[in-house]
Design a protein around this motif. Structure first.
Motif, short mmCIF file in Angstrom:
data_model
loop_
_atom_site.label_atom_id
_atom_site.label_comp_id
_atom_site.label_asym_id
_atom_site.label_seq_id
_atom_site.Cartn_x
_atom_site.Cartn_y
_atom_site.Cartn_z
N LEU A 7 0.91 -1.71 -0.30
CA LEU A 7 0.15 0.23 0.35
C LEU A 7 0.68 1.19 0.13
O LEU A 7 1.78 1.27 0.57
CB LEU A 7 -0.94 -0.18 1.45
CG LEU A 7 -2.28 -1.17 1.19
CD1 LEU A 7 -2.48 -1.35 2.25
CD2 LEU A 7 -2.66 -1.35 -0.21
N ARG A 11 -2.17 5.21 3.87
CA ARG A 11 -2.77 3.99 3.63
C ARG A 11 -2.52 3.01 3.88
O ARG A 11 -1.58 2.30 5.16
CB ARG A 11 -2.83 3.98 2.37
CG ARG A 11 -2.72 4.71 0.14
CD ARG A 11 -4.54 5.89 1.17
NE ARG A 11 -4.01 6.49 0.57
CZ ARG A 11 -5.38 6.68 -0.44
NH1 ARG A 11 -6.14 6.18 -0.34
NH2 ARG A 11 -5.67 7.77 -0.85
N GLU A 26 -4.77 2.37 -3.80
CA GLU A 26 -4.26 2.54 -2.64
C GLU A 26 -3.43 1.97 -2.82
O GLU A 26 -1.83 1.86 -2.00
CB GLU A 26 -5.04 2.05 -1.47
CG GLU A 26 -6.65 2.83 -1.20
CD GLU A 26 -7.37 1.84 -0.55
OE1 GLU A 26 -7.56 2.65 1.06
OE2 GLU A 26 -7.51 0.44 -0.62
N THR A 44 1.79 -2.97 4.61
CA THR A 44 1.75 -1.51 4.83
C THR A 44 3.13 -0.83 3.51
O THR A 44 3.65 -1.97 3.82
CB THR A 44 1.95 -0.89 5.71
OG1 THR A 44 2.71 -1.09 7.05
CG2 THR A 44 -0.01 -0.68 5.98
#
Length: 166
Positions: A7, A11, A26, A44
């Motif tokens: 991501l 985000r 994203e 992430t």
């Protein structure tokens, strides 16, 4: 290890809070070469695991998260367990009902899968390619779990507008 979606910085809060979708905008990078409908992981930008789910490069919703646990394998047993859990919930809530929604997609932690019962028939709608590719498996599980032999698949507008019996 499955391919991984990384991501963008900043985000991932929605997904970490429980939202099961990862949108195209994203994603910063795709590690590996996932096939559409295959299992991918999501992390992430700094490497924190977010979830595991089904991938579709042709959809604005690139990933539908089915599990938040990196040790889960999204296989037959996993889907069978989730379906059984959803069906037990409906049986508890509506013990005498013969026409009702058995699986509420995201609400039952099965994003992209809706299952309705109409008497002695079941109608399934797959709004996610990963679910659509597993139709035969899902039909078998539903027959096994409910004892109902008539399982029909309703195609979404993205697919042919037909009903297919499995």
């Amino acid at each position: 290890m499955p391919p991984r979606l990384i991501l963008r910085k900043g985000r991932g809060q929605r997904q970490q809070a429980g939202h099961p979708w990862v949108y195209e905008g994203e994603i910063a990078a795709v590690k590996g070469r996932p096939a559409d409908g295959s299992v991918v992981d999501c992390a992430t930008w700094n490497g924190t695991f977010v979830g595991r789910g089904f991938y579709n490069s042709r959809s604005k919703i690139r990933m539908r998260i089915l599990s938040r646990h990196p040790d889960d394998t999204l296989d037959h047993e996993f889907l069978h367990t989730r379906l059984a859990w959803a069906l037990r919930r409906r049986e508890k809530l509506y013990p005498q009902a013969t026409s009702l929604r058995l699986v509420h997609a995201e609400g039952d932690l099965l994003p992209g899968l809706t299952v309705d019962r109409y008497g002695d028939a079941i109608v399934v709608q797959c709004a996610a390619l990963g679910m659509d590719q597993r139709q035969d498996d899902i039909a078998g599980m539903l027959k096994d779990l409910t004892g109902i032999e008539h399982v029909y698949f309703r195609k979404t507008s993205a697919c042919a507008a037909t009903m297919a019996y499995r």
